[in-house]
Structure formats: structure tokens, C-alpha cells
Design a protein around this motif. Structure first.
Motif, PDB file in Angstrom:
ATOM      1  N   GLN A  55       4.783  16.164  -4.912  1.00  0.00           N
ATOM      2  CA  GLN A  55       4.834  14.706  -4.799  1.00  0.00           C
ATOM      3  C   GLN A  55       4.381  14.295  -3.392  1.00  0.00           C
ATOM      4  O   GLN A  55       4.971  14.712  -2.399  1.00  0.00           O
ATOM      5  CB  GLN A  55       6.252  14.224  -5.071  1.00  0.00           C
ATOM      6  N   PHE A  56       3.317  13.494  -3.364  1.00  0.00           N
ATOM      7  CA  PHE A  56       2.764  13.018  -2.106  1.00  0.00           C
ATOM      8  C   PHE A  56       3.184  11.565  -1.876  1.00  0.00           C
ATOM      9  O   PHE A  56       2.956  10.707  -2.740  1.00  0.00           O
ATOM     10  CB  PHE A  56       1.236  13.072  -2.121  1.00  0.00           C
ATOM     11  N   THR A  57       3.770  11.279  -0.736  1.00  0.00           N
ATOM     12  CA  THR A  57       4.005   9.901  -0.317  1.00  0.00           C
ATOM     13  C   THR A  57       2.813   9.487   0.543  1.00  0.00           C
ATOM     14  O   THR A  57       2.412  10.220   1.456  1.00  0.00           O
ATOM     15  CB  THR A  57       5.305   9.788   0.487  1.00  0.00           C
ATOM     16  N   CYS A  58       2.241   8.329   0.229  1.00  0.00           N
ATOM     17  CA  CYS A  58       0.960   7.970   0.846  1.00  0.00           C
ATOM     18  C   CYS A  58       0.894   6.500   1.241  1.00  0.00           C
ATOM     19  O   CYS A  58       1.593   5.646   0.689  1.00  0.00           O
ATOM     20  CB  CYS A  58      -0.198   8.238  -0.129  1.00  0.00           C
ATOM     21  N   PRO A  73       0.794  -1.231   0.000  1.00  0.00           N
ATOM     22  CA  PRO A  73       0.000   0.000   0.000  1.00  0.00           C
ATOM     23  C   PRO A  73       0.828   1.284   0.000  1.00  0.00           C
ATOM     24  O   PRO A  73       0.261   2.377   0.053  1.00  0.00           O
ATOM     25  CB  PRO A  73      -0.815  -0.115   1.288  1.00  0.00           C
ATOM     26  N   ASN A  74       2.153   1.178  -0.060  1.00  0.00           N
ATOM     27  CA  ASN A  74       3.002   2.369  -0.116  1.00  0.00           C
ATOM     28  C   ASN A  74       3.013   2.904  -1.546  1.00  0.00           C
ATOM     29  O   ASN A  74       3.512   2.249  -2.467  1.00  0.00           O
ATOM     30  CB  ASN A  74       4.426   2.038   0.327  1.00  0.00           C
ATOM     31  N   VAL A  75       2.459   4.091  -1.739  1.00  0.00           N
ATOM     32  CA  VAL A  75       2.316   4.642  -3.087  1.00  0.00           C
ATOM     33  C   VAL A  75       2.795   6.094  -3.110  1.00  0.00           C
ATOM     34  O   VAL A  75       2.986   6.724  -2.065  1.00  0.00           O
ATOM     35  CB  VAL A  75       0.852   4.573  -3.571  1.00  0.00           C
ATOM     36  N   THR A  76       2.972   6.590  -4.330  1.00  0.00           N
ATOM     37  CA  THR A  76       3.317   7.994  -4.541  1.00  0.00           C
ATOM     38  C   THR A  76       2.321   8.589  -5.519  1.00  0.00           C
ATOM     39  O   THR A  76       1.907   7.934  -6.477  1.00  0.00           O
ATOM     40  CB  THR A  76       4.747   8.125  -5.119  1.00  0.00           C
ATOM     41  N   PHE A  77       1.922   9.824  -5.254  1.00  0.00           N
ATOM     42  CA  PHE A  77       1.036  10.531  -6.180  1.00  0.00           C
ATOM     43  C   PHE A  77       1.715  11.850  -6.548  1.00  0.00           C
ATOM     44  O   PHE A  77       2.093  12.629  -5.668  1.00  0.00           O
ATOM     45  CB  PHE A  77      -0.334  10.794  -5.559  1.00  0.00           C
TER      46      PHE A  77
END
Length: 215
Positions: free
Chosen positions: A108-111, A70-74
Motif C-alpha cells: 500500500q502506497f500513500t501518495c 491530492p492525498n491518495v492511496t494506491f
């Protein structure tokens, strides 16, 4: 994303205002399954406090990878333009000696990704997106038990991306002299191609706030 000191967001308010100006389309990047390449999905999004809200079609292959990790970047990119070398030539040197570059803004969002599958939760996510994208409410009610959206909810899955880190970059030659930045902005306005005009406006906005660069 590599960020030089002069390219960094001046404060959180700068990137937050930039996003709020209508930069609501980005690229979701997820880690691939073992042996696979990472996967990317272009999509609209809306904000909800410390979360980004997204919905995608249920057949999208991205779900397997998110369930695995579930570690994603947007990433959101905008106000970009190519700056020709002659525009950046140093005073007293031939224009052909100038080195070209790219101007752009990027957030850049780390989510941490949280899946949304409950029908009512998906309907609420869509309602929040509709409030953002169609604020005039010129659409049918988004309700689990009403057409047309009720019967469509099974065909999508929602994502609440919990933001754990934000990195923002505004690359507009802020380390160059004021005269240089002003002349490039004027050249962008004169060229007027693609995103030249919003790029120039962003550069001038930064110029007003930064002035001469101080390390």
C-alpha cells in the motif's frame, strides 16, 4: 491496513522485489468530495524512482476528487488464496475445529498526486509505461506530433503519484510452526486453483527466510 508483526515485510527489498516480479496492477483510492463516498479506480501502473505513473481517460470522474484532495492511496494485491479450516487445525484436534483464513500479499502506497496535462509530459509518461509493458518496442512512436498517439493525448490525463509512505503485508501464517506452513503450502500446490501455486511459492519463500518465528 492492519499488519501483525509476523506479517510485516522482512525488509524493503522484499516488497520491492515482489512488485518487480510483475505485480503492476492495483487500485487507486481517492477521497470523495464532501458528502460523497471515496472513489476507487483499478489500473496498471509503472514505477519511476519515488513515483508511480498512471494515465486515465479524461472523462473519468476521479479527476475532480484528486483536484480537490491530492492525498491518495494506491494498493497492489496478489498471491492470495483461501485457506480452509481443516488445513489449520491444531494437532490432536478435530479438523472441523480449524479456523479458516486468507493468505495474501499487499503493498500500500500513500501518495501525493500530481496531474500531468502538458502534451509532451504525457507522451513521456506513456513512453515510460510502454518501456515497461512492451519492452520489445513493438509499437508506434509515442510522439506529440505523430499518429496514432499524438492525436490521442488530448483524451487522457497523467498522474505522477509521489510516494510518501509504503506499508507491505505478507500474510502467510509465519507465526505457525514450520511443519504447519510446509503442509499448507503442499496442500495449495495439490489444490492448484486460482492463485494457489504462487501463494504456495510465496509462503515457501517466506519460510526459507523466516524459519521458526521468533517474536
Amino acid at each position: 491496513m492492519f499488519i501483525q508483526p509476523w506479517d510485516a515485510s522482512l525488509d524493503d527489498a522484499e516488497w520491492q522485489a515482489w512488485i518487480a516480479e510483475g505485480h503492476d496492477f492495483g487500485l487507486l483510492s481517492v477521497n470523495g468530495l464532501p458528502g460523497d463516498a471515496p472513489m476507487t479506480v483499478p489500473t496498471h501502473f509503472t514505477g519511476d524512482g519515488n513515483h508511480l505513473l498512471i494515465h486515465l481517460a479524461r472523462p473519468n470522474p476521479v479527476w475532480r476528487t484528486i483536484e480537490h484532495d491530492p492525498n491518495v492511496t494506491f494498493t497492489v494485491i496478489g498471491d492470495y488464496a483461501f485457506i480452509p479450516g481443516p488445513w489449520r487445525a491444531k494437532p490432536g484436534t478435530p479438523p472441523t475445529d480449524g479456523v479458516p483464513t486468507s493468505y495474501y500479499a499487499a503493498v500500500q502506497f500513500t501518495c501525493q498526486a500530481h496531474l500531468v496535462d502538458d502534451p509532451e509530459a504525457k507522451a513521456e509518461l506513456l513512453r515510460r509505461q510502454m518501456t515497461h509493458f512492451q519492452p520489445d518496442s513493438d509499437h508506434a512512436p509515442v510522439a506529440v506530433d505523430q499518429p496514432p498517439y499524438g492525436r490521442m493525448l488530448s483524451g487522457i490525463r497523467g498522474l505522477r503519484l509521489e510516494v510518501t509512505d509504503v506499508r507491505a503485508k505478507f500474510k502467510y501464517d509465519d507465526h505457525k510452526p514450520v511443519e504447519h506452513r510446509t503442509s499448507v503450502a503442499e496442500a495449495l500446490l495439490a489444490r492448484g486453483q486460482g492463485l494457489d501455486v504462487p501463494t504456495a511459492r510465496r509462503q515457501l519463500h517466506r519460510l526459507d527466510r523466516v524459519g521458526p518465528w521468533k517474536s
